[in-house]
Design an enzyme around this catalytic site. Structure first.
Site, PDB file in Angstrom:
ATOM      1  N   GLU A  73       0.797  -1.222   0.000  1.00 15.96           N
ATOM      2  CA  GLU A  73       0.000   0.000   0.000  1.00 15.96           C
ATOM      3  C   GLU A  73       0.835   1.281   0.000  1.00 15.96           C
ATOM      4  O   GLU A  73       0.460   2.267  -0.621  1.00 15.96           O
ATOM      5  CB  GLU A  73      -0.922   0.026   1.239  1.00 15.96           C
ATOM      6  CG  GLU A  73      -1.972  -1.048   1.255  1.00 15.96           C
ATOM      7  CD  GLU A  73      -3.160  -0.719   0.374  1.00 15.96           C
ATOM      8  OE1 GLU A  73      -3.130   0.326  -0.301  1.00 15.96           O
ATOM      9  OE2 GLU A  73      -4.113  -1.520   0.356  1.00 15.96           O
ATOM     10  N   SER A 335     -27.269 -28.500  51.595  1.00 21.57           N
ATOM     11  CA  SER A 335     -26.441 -28.599  52.803  1.00 21.57           C
ATOM     12  C   SER A 335     -25.096 -27.897  52.669  1.00 21.57           C
ATOM     13  O   SER A 335     -24.243 -28.032  53.545  1.00 21.57           O
ATOM     14  CB  SER A 335     -26.192 -30.079  53.123  1.00 21.57           C
ATOM     15  OG  SER A 335     -27.407 -30.765  53.335  1.00 21.57           O
TER      16      SER A 335
END
Length: 785
Positions: A73, A335
């Site tokens: 680019e 429990s």
């Protein structure tokens, strides 16, 4: 001022002013939610609100992609001021010849400016704005920042934006792990994302990629061997699904911190293995129509969450609300809270580790606790009651501690789910009358372990040690370490509790305990809620806490769904993944040796014939003296009880005898063949014995009973029960002054009592009597007091 200087200033103003007025490129598009493990491994992600896969910007752009992108680019990126005049002039000439815009001559900086403005038409005026914005961006941002903005916002085809999303979607890996071929393929995509993306137009994509690879080779970015191998490497395929290693955790952050990148404390390898174990066990449990399970692993030292399996990810689970995060879902506790009660009583010194607790049929208004196996032991040491998870002793211990004090303790240690007053829960809170989450439960257990571990290392307490689990990495996630002089529970009480929890019976189906056969300790507890709806298991070492839940997210109960059979096997398999090579040291400064009766576990009294020493909290020195040893008067043979005035004192012998109350004795002797019952009285020796021979099981003195009416409107009957030391004796029953009848062997009697106070009297055939005063309530709203 000279004319030349004025001209220069004016020219500079003409150039700089448009640049300063130009918009500075910014990006405000919604972002994906990205959840990472502690090492940066991707655990999961959720798509951005606009339907795009757009990850938050990473810390840096990988070298391979940077070189590939710049070569393709903008090879002069690090040298130009945001624009490349030669590229712009070349593009302008090409556009004039073509009669339309065929090239933009854009630098990466200009592309960032264009991307920040959205999908605008490509016109010359728009190009001028891009140029000005690019120059301004160069003035206010570094080259590295600009490159990172480009990599984070460039389009990569389909609904994929940004390098990181593209790397995971197309290559299934992080950008740092990309090969040269993959980096090159991704670098060419932003140039024409709508035309070329993996899975479409493969010939065009390969040609572009290979030309770029050759260019990188010519620039000496790679050697010839790497170039040849890269050209032969297959192209990335169509977009793939992102990793989903912790889907419920990802959903949690998607709801709470949408659009952010969250670095968690999760260990990726441990997370993966934990999920495998959860799914494996849930697949087995599915045969019993049990479709959901969850596991959390918490580090004791800092509270960091090492694994978070919010639910099984099997298909059968997702067909039955598998998307529910069980770790955060309130469930009945069963429990699982009993250890906190035991620790509280040790901390206060109200009982010692092995003090006998009654385990007999017990009834309360609107509440009749039962042991899981429906049996009774008569009396059981407190530590054994905890390790065996006996319900009736737990309720009796809560009577000692009181629901009010216990509820306050739960809040002080970190539970927030118990937000109602104590009278709402009553005694049932210890058996599952309230709800909590696996998150809070594991966090509190980790806090207790942290308190004990710190005390052993530093000899001090920190109030900040009580805190929820920690899920994220970063500042503000660590608790305060200020000193705390009065912790909710002492280190000694926690240690005594964990010592009792090491004795829990292992489940028959365990598959991981062999890993701990040579270890120094592993304390664990299970719990099962009413109706077999929730199965819990939690275990701890000095290094970690594992919390497990199994059941159905819908709340449907299943026969056989218990903590021992469903949750504990998962616990042990997960524990097998962890290193366990030490156990908690005894906090000796907070412990003292106390002489206790070996039979009762209480402090020795004058009537106790033997004594042993046990380690207990210093507060235990305030506990009660053994109430179960008495001095009994016997005849010369020792086979008959006698009384003063019955035989000469010279013919009496005194013996210290372990005597339980009648109800406790009745059940205790069934499991303890060595228990010696009291000898009968010698003929002619009558009078009131110094130990009771009968005891009411129901009702008990002072009880207020609500008696409902049947379908005809008549009051129903109450079944009263009495235990006699000699069941063969006949008992005569009287309610107030009215004779009810006689019983033998099984001493139960139906009572029809009107509202108001009553006196129930029983007399045996030897003239021994017992009395119970109770009252009947006529209004249902007064059932619990």
């Amino acid at each position: 001022m000279s004319n030349k200087l004025k001209i220069l200033l004016i020219a500079a103003g003409v150039i700089i002013t448009p640049v300063l007025l130009a918009p500075l490129p910014r990006f405000s598009s919604p972002l994906s939610t990205v959840v990472e493990a502690v090492d940066g491994t991707l655990l999961g992600a959720r798509i951005a609100d606009d339907g795009q896969w757009r990850f938050p910007a990473g810390e840096r752009v990988p070298v391979k992609f940077e070189k590939a992108a710049l070569a393709f680019e903008d090879k002069y990126f690090y040298y130009h001021p945001g624009i490349n005049p030669f590229s712009i002039f070349r593009a302008f000439s090409q556009n004039i010849k073509a009669g339309k815009i065929v090239s933009g001559g854009s630098t990466i900086t200009m592309q960032v400016a264009r991307l920040s403005r959205g999908s605008r038409p490509r016109t010359y005026s728009e190009k001028v704005i891009e140029i000005l914005s690019a120059v301004k961006l160069e003035l206010f941002r570094s080259k590295r920042s600009i490159l990172k903005m480009y990599a984070s916002n460039a389009p990569f085809g389909s609904n994929t934006v940004g390098l990181e999303a593209a790397a995971w979607r197309y290559a299934g890996k992080s950008p740092a792990e990309l090969t040269w071929a993959e980096a090159a393929a991704l670098a060419v995509l932003p140039n024409s994302p709508s035309l070329v993306y993996p899975g479409k137009n493969q010939e065009i994509l390969k040609a572009k990629r290979d030309r770029l690879l050759e260019k990188l080779y010519r620039q000496h970015s790679m050697d010839s061997v790497t170039w040849v191998l890269s050209v032969d490497e297959p192209l990335p395929g169509p977009p793939r699904a992102l990793p989903s290693r912790a889907p419920h955790l990802t959903d949690l952050f998607w709801l709470k911190r949408r659009g952010e990148r969250i670095r968690t404390t999760i260990d990726p390898a441990l997370q993966e293995r934990t999920m495998e174990i959860v799914n494996e066990h849930q697949g087995i449990l599915a045969a019993n129509m049990i479709f959901n399970a969850a596991v959390i692993i918490v580090s004791v030292r800092n509270g960091e969450v090492l694994a978070y399996a919010g639910n099984s990810t099997n298909e059968s689970s997702y067909a039955h609300e598998g998307e529910v995060d069980i770790i955060r879902s309130p469930r009945s506790t069963g429990s699982i809270l009993k250890p906190f009660l035991y620790a509280a009583l040790q901390n206060s010194g109200e009982i010692l580790p092995n003090s006998l607790i009654a385990d007999i049929p017990t009834r309360f208004p609107g509440f009749t606790p039962k042991n899981f196996d429906m049996s009774y032991s008569g009396a059981v040491p407190a530590s054994e009651a905890l390790s065996q998870s006996l319900n009736i002793p737990a309720v009796r211990m809560l009577e000692i501690n009181t629901p009010e004090r216990f509820l306050e303790l739960l809040k002080e240690t970190g539970f927030t789910s118990f937000d109602k007053p104590a009278d709402h829960y009553g005694l049932s809170i210890i058996l599952g009358g309230g709800e909590t989450t696996l998150w809070e439960l594991s966090g509190v257990y980790a806090s207790l372990s942290r308190v004990l571990d710190r005390y052993n290392r530093e000899g001090r307490y920190c109030r900040g040690d009580y805190h929820p689990p920690v899920l994220t990495v970063g500042p503000g996630t660590r608790p305060d370490t200020a000193a705390d002089k009065e912790p909710p529970l002492s280190a000694a009480s926690v240690w005594l509790t964990y010592e009792a929890l090491q004795k829990v019976n292992r489940p028959e189906t365990e598959s991981g305990w062999q890993y701990f056969s040579s270890a120094s300790g592993f304390a664990w507890k299970t719990g099962t809620s009413y109706g077999f709806r929730d199965a819990w298991a939690v275990g701890t070492t000095p290094d970690y806490v594992i919390g497990v839940w199994a059941g159905n997210a819908t709340g449907e109960g299943r026969p056989g769904l218990t903590g021992v059979t469903a949750a504990a096997p998962i616990l042990f398999d997960v524990a097998g993944l962890m290193k366990c090579d030490r156990w908690f040291k005894a906090p000796s400064a907070e412990l003292t040796a106390i002489k206790v009766c070996p039979l009762s576990g209480f402090r020795t009294g004058d009537n106790c014939p033997d004594a042993v020493e046990v380690m207990a909290c210093v507060e235990g020195l305030k506990s009660g003296i053994c109430p179960y040893h008495r001095t009994i008067h016997l005849d010369k043979t020792g086979s008959r009880q006698v009384m003063a005035g019955c035989v000469p004192v010279t013919e009496m012998r005194n013996e210290k005898w372990f005597v339980l109350p009648p109800a406790m004795e009745y059940f205790y002797r069934q499991k303890h063949p060595g228990y010696r019952i009291l000898p009968p009285f010698a003929p002619g020796c009558t009078g009131e014995p110094n130990v009771p021979v009968m005891e009411f099981i129901y009702p008990v003195g002072g009880l207020r009973i609500f008696i409902p009416r049947d379908h005809t409107g008549e009051l129903t009957k109450v079944v009263s029960e009495v235990v006699h030391r000699d069941p063969s004796k006949k008992i005569f029953w009287h309610l107030d002054d009215r004779y009810l009848g006689t019983t033998g062997l099984i001493h139960q009697m139906e009572l029809l009592a009107t509202p108001g106070p009553h006196r129930l009297t029983v007399v045996d055939e030897d003239g021994n009597s017992a009395e119970c005063r109770f009252s009947v309530i006529g209004k249902e709203k007064n059932i619990v007091e």
